[in-house]
Write a protein that holds these residues in place. Structure first.
Motif: not given
Length: 492
Positions: A39, A198, A202, A210
């Motif tokens: 992301g 969401e 992200f 991540n």
């Protein structure tokens, strides 16, 4: 001697050059790379690479093109000092253009096919599982894939056959303006979907956990290769448009305009797809098929979705075709510069050649699916993408920079004079050492680290031979740039 063609307008140059950059790298590859590599952290690193690496390389390519008035096939021959090895890169650059088209034409065909599918309502009412199955069946249909690839090839070469101003410039301008308008509307709609919040988090808020999960080296190398891929730098695809430029504007200013436009489209494409993934519970790192699985879900939920879906894939095809047209123009220029062919003859020969070369990628999803050179689960398209994105683009970019900054190449003074000719933003004179040493070293280290991170999980039987190949490729670049010169003459 026939005078070199030039663009009819500044807008034409910017949109055609941006059209080369704005393509599947933005609306197809960037969103799934973002999903795959964590992301917003990936996006942040990607933007850094665009500015610190992409911009100087882009200016270098334009400068080589504008000064030589030749394609990559002959540009280095025109500008290099006697005894230099840089002209040997011409072969790598030409190969890179052809390999890129070996899979890019196929995916351009996918976009044309999905425009037809959405317009005829073939996916109307289908759920996520049915859409996924539809795409999988399409990839296994060699005949259908071949038809749409051939159509994309004929359309792009047809545009090129009309010439620079009447074909490439005039038609690409229309395609790009339509794409830019539609992509903003779709991004706004995607951001307002239920459950999209969401996905926006992200995409826009960096989470370095991540990034660790994906592998820091993989993320950095992925961001670097994506910066090269999206700008189409390193294989001379931009250099050819530099050769068509007039001398009235500086190259740094024009490059910044292209960089901003390219980045805007990439970020907007991510805003269309990433929030939609979360809204419809689709894995954002699903790979090359992401856009062909996710977006039909979006359009099925949208009022007038059949029309919007058809328009999106039509203009996505325009984005793809604008890049294909740009690279085909480069390919045609090879034959014109090397052998003095007419544009018509170069078009006819390359139509046949490109269609033949595009078949392995198509067969790799069907009869040749067992060919998995990069490891289990990969295919021929993955190999072709790896050759271009992970090798020729970054290594070619290093050579363009070294050619402009090194005494063994064109020379810094010559480069600066060309880059800063005209009105506009001037290229900084004080960054020669940065271009001569920092860019090549950074790219080389990340290049080898990317090889290591990519093949280590597959086992030593993959890691050792591929690392040898990677080192050999890097050694080839060093030899081209710094190999023994027969003459001490330089152009510093």
């Amino acid at each position: 001697m026939k005078e070199r063609e030039t663009f009819g307008s500044r807008l034409g140059f910017i949109l055609v050059s941006a059209g080369c950059a704005i393509g599947l790298g933005n609306v197809w590859k960037f969103p799934y790379m973002t999903g795959k590599y964590g992301g917003a952290a990936f996006v942040l690193i990607y933007l850094v690479f665009l500015v610190v690496l992409g911009l100087p390389i882009l200016v270098s390519e334009f400068a080589v093109g504008r000064a030589s008035r030749k394609s990559t096939a002959k540009a280095f021959h025109e500008l290099e000092p006697e005894g230099s090895n840089f002209h040997k890169y011409s072969y790598m650059g030409m190969i890179g253009n052809y390999v890129l088209m070996m899979f890019y034409t196929m995916v351009a065909g996918w976009t044309l096919y999905y425009g037809y599918v959405m317009a005829t309502g073939k996916l109307q009412g289908a759920d996520s599982a049915q859409i996924t199955e539809f795409f999988g069946n399409f990839q296994k249909s060699t005949g259908t894939m071949t038809f749409w690839m051939v159509l994309a090839v004929f359309l792009a070469f047809g545009i090129c056959s009309l010439g620079l101003q009447n074909g490439v410039e005039r038609i690409t301008k229309v395609m790009m303006l339509c794409l830019l308008g539609l992509i903003v509307v779709l991004a706004v709609h995607s951001a307002t979907l239920d459950g999209a919040v969401e996905g926006i988090k992200f995409y826009l808020i960096p989470n370095f956990e991540n990034m660790k999960e994906a592998g820091i080296g993989n993320v950095i190398f992925g961001a670097m290769s994506q910066a090269f891929f999206t700008l189409s730098i390193g294989i001379g695809a931009m250099e050819i448009f530099g050769s068509y430029m007039k001398k009235d504007l500086t190259l740094a200013g024009e490059s910044l305009s292209i960089l901003v436009l390219d980045t805007f489209v990439a970020l907007m494409a991510g805003m269309i797809i990433i929030p939609a993934c979360f809204a419809f519970n689709v894995e954002p790192g699903a790979g090359p098929g992401l856009v062909f699985i996710t977006l039909p879900n979006v359009f099925n939920q949208m009022m007038g979705g059949r029309l919007w879906g058809a328009l999106f894939f039509l203009f996505m095809a325009c984005a793809a075709l604008s890049t294909v047209v740009a690279v085909f123009e480069n390919i045609l220029s090879f034959a014109i510069d090397l052998w003095g062919w007419s544009r018509k003859k170069a078009v006819m020969v390359n139509i046949v050649l490109v269609i033949i070369l595009s078949m392995p990628a198509i067969l790799g999803f069907g009869p040749w699916s067992g060919i998995q050179i990069l490891g289990e689960g990969t295919n021929i398209m993955d190999l072709e993408d790896f050759i271009v994105s992970n090798n020729i683009l970054p290594l070619g970019s290093v050579l363009f920079v070294l050619f402009c900054a090194s005494k063994r190449g064109w020379g810094w003074k010559n480069f600066l004079k060309e880059a800063n000719t005209g009105k506009g933003v001037k290229f900084p004179a004080g960054i020669r050492m940065y271009m001569l040493w920092v860019i090549p070293v950074v790219v080389s280290v990340i290049y080898l680290k990317g090889y290591y991170d990519m093949f280590k999980p597959k086992g030593m039987e993959y890691l050792v031979p591929w690392m040898i190949i990677g080192v050999a490729m890097l050694a080839l670049v060093v030899w081209i740039a710094f190999g023994h010169s027969k003459s001490k003459k330089d152009r510093s």
